[in-house]
Design a protein around this motif. Structure first.
Motif, PDB file in Angstrom:
ATOM      1  N   THR A  63       0.834  -1.188   0.000  1.00 28.79           N
ATOM      2  CA  THR A  63       0.000   0.000   0.000  1.00 28.79           C
ATOM      3  C   THR A  63       0.874   1.245   0.000  1.00 28.79           C
ATOM      4  O   THR A  63       2.089   1.180   0.255  1.00 28.79           O
ATOM      5  CB  THR A  63      -0.921   0.019   1.230  1.00 28.79           C
ATOM      6  N   THR A  64       0.246   2.385  -0.265  1.00 26.34           N
ATOM      7  CA  THR A  64       0.997   3.643  -0.217  1.00 26.34           C
ATOM      8  C   THR A  64       1.537   3.880   1.189  1.00 26.34           C
ATOM      9  O   THR A  64       2.631   4.433   1.350  1.00 26.34           O
ATOM     10  CB  THR A  64       0.106   4.817  -0.642  1.00 26.34           C
ATOM     11  N   ARG A  65       0.802   3.458   2.198  1.00 23.99           N
ATOM     12  CA  ARG A  65       1.287   3.605   3.572  1.00 23.99           C
ATOM     13  C   ARG A  65       2.543   2.762   3.800  1.00 23.99           C
ATOM     14  O   ARG A  65       3.500   3.207   4.439  1.00 23.99           O
ATOM     15  CB  ARG A  65       0.202   3.196   4.574  1.00 23.99           C
ATOM     16  N   GLY A  89       2.580   4.605 -17.303  1.00 31.01           N
ATOM     17  CA  GLY A  89       2.015   3.266 -17.450  1.00 31.01           C
ATOM     18  C   GLY A  89       2.809   2.181 -16.759  1.00 31.01           C
ATOM     19  O   GLY A  89       2.696   0.996 -17.120  1.00 31.01           O
ATOM     20  N   LEU A  90       3.592   2.551 -15.742  1.00 34.38           N
ATOM     21  CA  LEU A  90       4.463   1.581 -15.085  1.00 34.38           C
ATOM     22  C   LEU A  90       3.859   0.991 -13.811  1.00 34.38           C
ATOM     23  O   LEU A  90       4.264  -0.095 -13.385  1.00 34.38           O
ATOM     24  CB  LEU A  90       5.812   2.216 -14.763  1.00 34.38           C
ATOM     25  N   VAL A  91       2.923   1.706 -13.178  1.00 36.23           N
ATOM     26  CA  VAL A  91       2.290   1.184 -11.963  1.00 36.23           C
ATOM     27  C   VAL A  91       0.784   1.393 -12.044  1.00 36.23           C
ATOM     28  O   VAL A  91       0.290   2.256 -12.792  1.00 36.23           O
ATOM     29  CB  VAL A  91       2.835   1.861 -10.679  1.00 36.23           C
ATOM     30  N   ALA A  92       0.074   0.591 -11.266  1.00 35.39           N
ATOM     31  CA  ALA A  92      -1.377   0.740 -11.115  1.00 35.39           C
ATOM     32  C   ALA A  92      -1.668   0.967  -9.642  1.00 35.39           C
ATOM     33  O   ALA A  92      -1.190   0.200  -8.787  1.00 35.39           O
ATOM     34  CB  ALA A  92      -2.096  -0.505 -11.619  1.00 35.39           C
ATOM     35  N   VAL A  93      -2.426   2.018  -9.326  1.00 37.80           N
ATOM     36  CA  VAL A  93      -2.805   2.337  -7.953  1.00 37.80           C
ATOM     37  C   VAL A  93      -4.305   2.099  -7.827  1.00 37.80           C
ATOM     38  O   VAL A  93      -5.105   2.786  -8.461  1.00 37.80           O
ATOM     39  CB  VAL A  93      -2.450   3.795  -7.591  1.00 37.80           C
ATOM     40  N   VAL A  94      -4.661   1.110  -7.013  1.00 37.38           N
ATOM     41  CA  VAL A  94      -6.062   0.703  -6.895  1.00 37.38           C
ATOM     42  C   VAL A  94      -6.419   0.550  -5.421  1.00 37.38           C
ATOM     43  O   VAL A  94      -5.529   0.410  -4.565  1.00 37.38           O
ATOM     44  CB  VAL A  94      -6.308  -0.636  -7.633  1.00 37.38           C
ATOM     45  N   PRO A  95      -7.730   0.560  -5.075  1.00 36.26           N
ATOM     46  CA  PRO A  95      -8.126   0.316  -3.681  1.00 36.26           C
ATOM     47  C   PRO A  95      -7.657  -1.056  -3.212  1.00 36.26           C
ATOM     48  O   PRO A  95      -7.676  -2.032  -3.961  1.00 36.26           O
ATOM     49  CB  PRO A  95      -9.651   0.408  -3.727  1.00 36.26           C
ATOM     50  N   ASP A  96      -7.215  -1.125  -1.966  1.00 38.83           N
ATOM     51  CA  ASP A  96      -6.750  -2.380  -1.390  1.00 38.83           C
ATOM     52  C   ASP A  96      -7.943  -3.281  -1.082  1.00 38.83           C
ATOM     53  O   ASP A  96      -8.922  -2.842  -0.482  1.00 38.83           O
ATOM     54  CB  ASP A  96      -5.956  -2.077  -0.107  1.00 38.83           C
ATOM     55  N   ASP A  97      -7.868  -4.534  -1.491  1.00 36.68           N
ATOM     56  CA  ASP A  97      -8.979  -5.464  -1.265  1.00 36.68           C
ATOM     57  C   ASP A  97      -9.254  -5.676   0.216  1.00 36.68           C
ATOM     58  O   ASP A  97     -10.405  -5.897   0.614  1.00 36.68           O
ATOM     59  CB  ASP A  97      -8.676  -6.818  -1.928  1.00 36.68           C
ATOM     60  N   GLU A  98      -8.214  -5.611   1.066  1.00 34.20           N
ATOM     61  CA  GLU A  98      -8.398  -5.851   2.493  1.00 34.20           C
ATOM     62  C   GLU A  98      -8.949  -4.634   3.224  1.00 34.20           C
ATOM     63  O   GLU A  98      -9.566  -4.775   4.277  1.00 34.20           O
ATOM     64  CB  GLU A  98      -7.059  -6.268   3.121  1.00 34.20           C
ATOM     65  N   ASP A  99      -8.725  -3.462   2.692  1.00 35.16           N
ATOM     66  CA  ASP A  99      -9.228  -2.229   3.307  1.00 35.16           C
ATOM     67  C   ASP A  99      -9.393  -1.206   2.188  1.00 35.16           C
ATOM     68  O   ASP A  99      -8.416  -0.635   1.712  1.00 35.16           O
ATOM     69  CB  ASP A  99      -8.257  -1.713   4.368  1.00 35.16           C
ATOM     70  N   ARG A 102      -7.557   2.169   1.854  1.00 32.43           N
ATOM     71  CA  ARG A 102      -6.147   2.249   1.497  1.00 32.43           C
ATOM     72  C   ARG A 102      -5.961   1.989   0.011  1.00 32.43           C
ATOM     73  O   ARG A 102      -6.792   1.347  -0.627  1.00 32.43           O
ATOM     74  CB  ARG A 102      -5.334   1.227   2.312  1.00 32.43           C
ATOM     75  N   ARG A 103      -4.826   2.469  -0.527  1.00 30.36           N
ATOM     76  CA  ARG A 103      -4.523   2.255  -1.947  1.00 30.36           C
ATOM     77  C   ARG A 103      -3.333   1.322  -2.089  1.00 30.36           C
ATOM     78  O   ARG A 103      -2.315   1.493  -1.420  1.00 30.36           O
ATOM     79  CB  ARG A 103      -4.223   3.592  -2.629  1.00 30.36           C
ATOM     80  N   ARG A 104      -3.471   0.344  -2.966  1.00 27.34           N
ATOM     81  CA  ARG A 104      -2.408  -0.617  -3.212  1.00 27.34           C
ATOM     82  C   ARG A 104      -1.710  -0.263  -4.518  1.00 27.34           C
ATOM     83  O   ARG A 104      -2.346   0.166  -5.486  1.00 27.34           O
ATOM     84  CB  ARG A 104      -2.983  -2.034  -3.287  1.00 27.34           C
ATOM     85  N   VAL A 105      -0.378  -0.465  -4.542  1.00 26.65           N
ATOM     86  CA  VAL A 105       0.423  -0.128  -5.713  1.00 26.65           C
ATOM     87  C   VAL A 105       1.098  -1.400  -6.234  1.00 26.65           C
ATOM     88  O   VAL A 105       1.758  -2.116  -5.482  1.00 26.65           O
ATOM     89  CB  VAL A 105       1.503   0.919  -5.365  1.00 26.65           C
ATOM     90  N   ASP A 106       0.914  -1.675  -7.520  1.00 28.76           N
ATOM     91  CA  ASP A 106       1.539  -2.825  -8.167  1.00 28.76           C
ATOM     92  C   ASP A 106       2.128  -2.395  -9.505  1.00 28.76           C
ATOM     93  O   ASP A 106       1.677  -1.416 -10.116  1.00 28.76           O
ATOM     94  CB  ASP A 106       0.523  -3.947  -8.406  1.00 28.76           C
ATOM     95  N   LEU A 107       3.117  -3.138  -9.972  1.00 34.40           N
ATOM     96  CA  LEU A 107       3.678  -2.887 -11.294  1.00 34.40           C
ATOM     97  C   LEU A 107       2.730  -3.396 -12.381  1.00 34.40           C
ATOM     98  O   LEU A 107       2.085  -4.434 -12.219  1.00 34.40           O
ATOM     99  CB  LEU A 107       5.022  -3.593 -11.451  1.00 34.40           C
ATOM    100  N   THR A 108       2.680  -2.672 -13.477  1.00 33.07           N
ATOM    101  CA  THR A 108       2.004  -3.170 -14.672  1.00 33.07           C
ATOM    102  C   THR A 108       2.993  -4.065 -15.431  1.00 33.07           C
ATOM    103  O   THR A 108       4.151  -4.217 -15.027  1.00 33.07           O
ATOM    104  CB  THR A 108       1.581  -2.007 -15.569  1.00 33.07           C
TER     105      THR A 108
END
Length: 321
Positions: A63-65, A89-99, A102-108
């Motif tokens: 997450t961003t935190r 286009g290198l990362v995707a920032v999406v809501p965290d499934d667990e909360d 929060r925002r989760r960050v993953d590589l594309t």
């Protein structure tokens, strides 16, 4: 006598200034040679900050935190870096499934390719740096950098008071318990664990106003911990004028030898003073020889048993100035 002391003080001050100069010279030399001063770090088209964040996300998405804690970045700067990586286009920032707050960050897929390229370039640069050295020189350099890395991290680690029932404190205490269970000949049984977010009796005694719990973190992970509590009247000598006890003190094995344990102990003594204690006590097991040696170096004296802890074999006390 006065002249001798003044000379020693001047000499110590001169040593410190020399040490500061060495660190500054190394910083200037190293940042130039690893490409930190270039607009395009290692020829990737990204400045160092952006490339470092990309590397961190690819190494351990979160997450961003999580990223703020691991990299020590403020939220505004992190957001700007993430926006650049998103726009490329290198990362995707999406809501965290667990909360979902929060925002989760993953590589594309493109981000993973960029990460692989960054990793390859980093390895190539490191190889180029050590290539002119002999085997012996490379071994000396690796040992020196490993030692420097440990000491710098130990010097910059964050010590903060936290709720003993917090997730951070729980993770630190779990590591402490696991090590005791491994090192004690008959294992270690801490008793039943409280439910998440709840305090047991020991947590309550390590919480304000009669106690405090401290966790040392590096890159968002606990690497040391310890608490102070006020001893109840039945365990304290009233003549001591307020007695505290250090509990659950632990330092990650990988951080030992860098002075973090001594720094944490001094910090806990300061916490004990803040709580109004004039003396602080602690107990330990005889198998923890490095801890016993540290307490003796720090001026703790052996005393008689003052509690019924079945795992304790050595008892110490220190008057707080």
């Amino acid at each position: 006598m006065t002249g001798s002391t003044g000379g020693a003080t001047a000499e110590t001050g001169g040593q410190v200034e020399h040490q500061v100069d060495v660190v500054r010279r190394f910083n200037r030399s190293y940042t130039q040679r690893v490409g930190a001063l270039e607009d395009s770090f290692l020829g990737t088209g990204m400045p160092l900050g952006t490339a470092r964040l990309l590397f961190e996300i690819g190494t351990e998405p979160g997450t961003t935190r999580d990223l703020r804690a691991r990299l020590g970045l403020d939220s505004g700067y992190l957001s700007r870096l993430l926006r650049r990586l998103e726009s490329d286009g290198l990362v995707a920032v999406v809501p965290d499934d667990e909360d979902r707050r929060r925002r989760r960050v993953d590589l594309t897929a493109a981000g993973r390719r960029a990460w692989d390229d960054l990793e390859r370039r980093s390895v190539d640069r490191a190889r180029d740096l050590v290539a002119p050295l002999t085997d012996r020189q490379r071994a000396r350099l690796a040992a020196a950098l490993a030692e420097a890395d440990l000491l710098v991290r130990a010097a910059t680690v964050s010590l903060e008071r936290v709720d003993p029932a917090s997730d951070l404190a729980r993770r630190a205490v779990a590591a402490y318990v696991a090590e005791l269970d491994e090192r004690f000949p008959g294992g270690f049984d801490p008793g039943p664990s409280p439910a998440p977010g709840e305090r047991d009796a020991e947590d309550a005694r390590l919480a304000p106003p009669s106690g405090a719990f401290v966790v040392a973190t590096s890159d968002g992970e606990p690497v040391a911990c310890g608490g102070v509590r006020t001893l109840p009247d039945g365990e304290a000598d009233d003549s001591a004028g307020g007695v505290g006890e250090i509990k659950r003190m632990w330092v990650h094995p990988g951080w030992r030898g860098a002075g973090l344990g001594s720094r944490l102990l001094r910090h806990l003594e300061g916490v004990s003073r803040d709580l109004g204690h004039r003396e602080v006590r602690l107990d330990t097991n005889g198998t923890l020889t490095e801890a016993v040696a540290m307490y003796e170096r720090a001026g703790y004296r052996r005393i008689a048993r003052y509690n019924d802890n079945p795992y304790a074999e050595r008892f110490f006390a220190k008057r707080l100035g």
